[in-house]
Design an enzyme around this catalytic site. Structure first.
Site, PDB file in Angstrom:
ATOM      1  CG  ASP A  92      -5.899  92.078  50.876  1.00 18.05           C
ATOM      2  OD1 ASP A  92      -4.665  92.069  50.865  1.00 18.05           O
ATOM      3  OD2 ASP A  92      -6.571  91.882  51.906  1.00 18.05           O
ATOM      4  CG  ASP A 129      -3.326  89.209  53.437  1.00 23.45           C
ATOM      5  OD1 ASP A 129      -3.621  90.266  52.820  1.00 23.45           O
ATOM      6  OD2 ASP A 129      -3.295  89.159  54.680  1.00 23.45           O
TER       7      ASP A 129
END
Length: 318
Positions: free
Chosen positions: A15, A10
């Site tokens: 990330d 996400d």
């Protein structure tokens, strides 16, 4: 032989860092990146993933559109930490176009990739687990075809970062987390919230890492300024269970998936997710007294070799 990964994200700041670590690992092949709602709305997660791939000159890696909302829970995002756009609110006027996103949907892509590479693919999940829950509903045999599952999410001491007792990825879709912990019986490794806090990175190291003078380091410095400023605030530091430093949550799961020897302490225990509690919905439950009689145990990561981990981060920005 190269390690084959599917990465489910996400894409917020951690990330992005985790994807860059995977891209820099010489013995890793990323077969696809699937995107989910989470830190930021799905459209932003897709854009952000493409931005990361662009700065690493790897727009050849396929990116897939996943679920834009949880199975049952109310949608929520983490804009106060990652920025409204998920990458620190420093827009890129030359960001890649969403036309580059594959036509095939994320869940179908996951299943197809696993079918083409049975027993060879490691799935690294760093978002709310909606895509994974839908995949096992569509193809109950999907988890059996995976080599392993590494996930960042859940908590081991009931300390939350989103609710009193809940970590963001699990709270953002508790039903999905429940399904995944119940039905994915492949080897499962969990990097929990408290574990990542206890293995946070010294600020002096972060400054050094971001001062490498490369395009990748400049990109990471730009997108992480907001979250690092937030992480240094007194209010946020109260949430950090031990140690003062930067917590790159998702990157721990990725590092362990790339090199399992980075894990220096772990324990195996059956786990599930609380779905009904007023204060504990989304909390990970560890069944030390084996009351649930679950055969499948997850490996709960407790400690990692921080020097090895730091080197992976440094290499990712070279």
């Amino acid at each position: 032989m190269k390690k084959k990964l599917i990465i489910d994200v996400d894409t917020g700041v951690d990330d992005a860092q985790a994807i860059m670590v995977a891209l820099a690992a010489p013995d890793v092949e990323i077969l696809g990146i699937t995107c989910s709602h989470g830190n930021t709305p799905l459209e932003n997660a897709l854009k952000n993933t493409l931005r990361v791939l662009k700065v690493c000159n790897r727009l050849d890696i396929p990116v897939y559109r996943g679920c834009q909302k949880p199975l049952l829970a109310r949608k929520q995002h983490a804009g106060d930490y990652h920025g409204k756009d998920g990458l620190g609110d420093v827009p890129d006027p030359d960001a890649p176009d969403l036309e580059l996103v594959q036509k095939r949907k994320a869940v179908q892509a996951m299943i197809k990739i696993a079918n083409q590479n049975p027993g060879e693919v490691t799935l690294v999940a760093m978002a709310p687990l909606t895509n994974l829950a839908v995949a096992v509903q569509l193809d109950p045999s999907f988890p059996k075809k995976l080599k392993a599952l590494y996930l960042m999410g859940g908590n081991i001491n009931s300390r939350g970062n989103t609710t009193a007792c809940g970590e963001f990825n699990f709270v953002a879709d508790p039903e999905a987390a429940y399904v995944v912990l119940d039905r994915y019986t492949c080897p499962t490794f969990i990097a929990s919230w408290e574990f990542s806090c206890r293995n946070s990175l010294p600020w002096s190291f972060c400054d050094q890492m971001l001062a490498q003078g490369t395009e990748k380091a400049a990109f990471m410095k730009k997108i992480s300024t907001l979250s690092m400023t937030k992480a240094k605030s007194a209010d946020y530091q109260k949430e950090i269970t031990e140690g003062k430093g930067f917590n790159s949550c998702d990157t721990y799961a990725m590092a362990a998936a790339i090199d399992n020897t980075i894990i220096t302490e772990s324990e195996e225990v059956a786990v599930t997710v609380e779905l009904e509690g007023k204060y504990t919905r989304g909390m990970m439950v560890l069944d030390y007294i084996e009351q649930m009689k679950k055969k499948h145990k997850a490996v709960i990561i407790k400690k990692v070799d921080l020097e090895k981990f730091k080197q992976m981060l440094v290499n990712s920005l070279k």
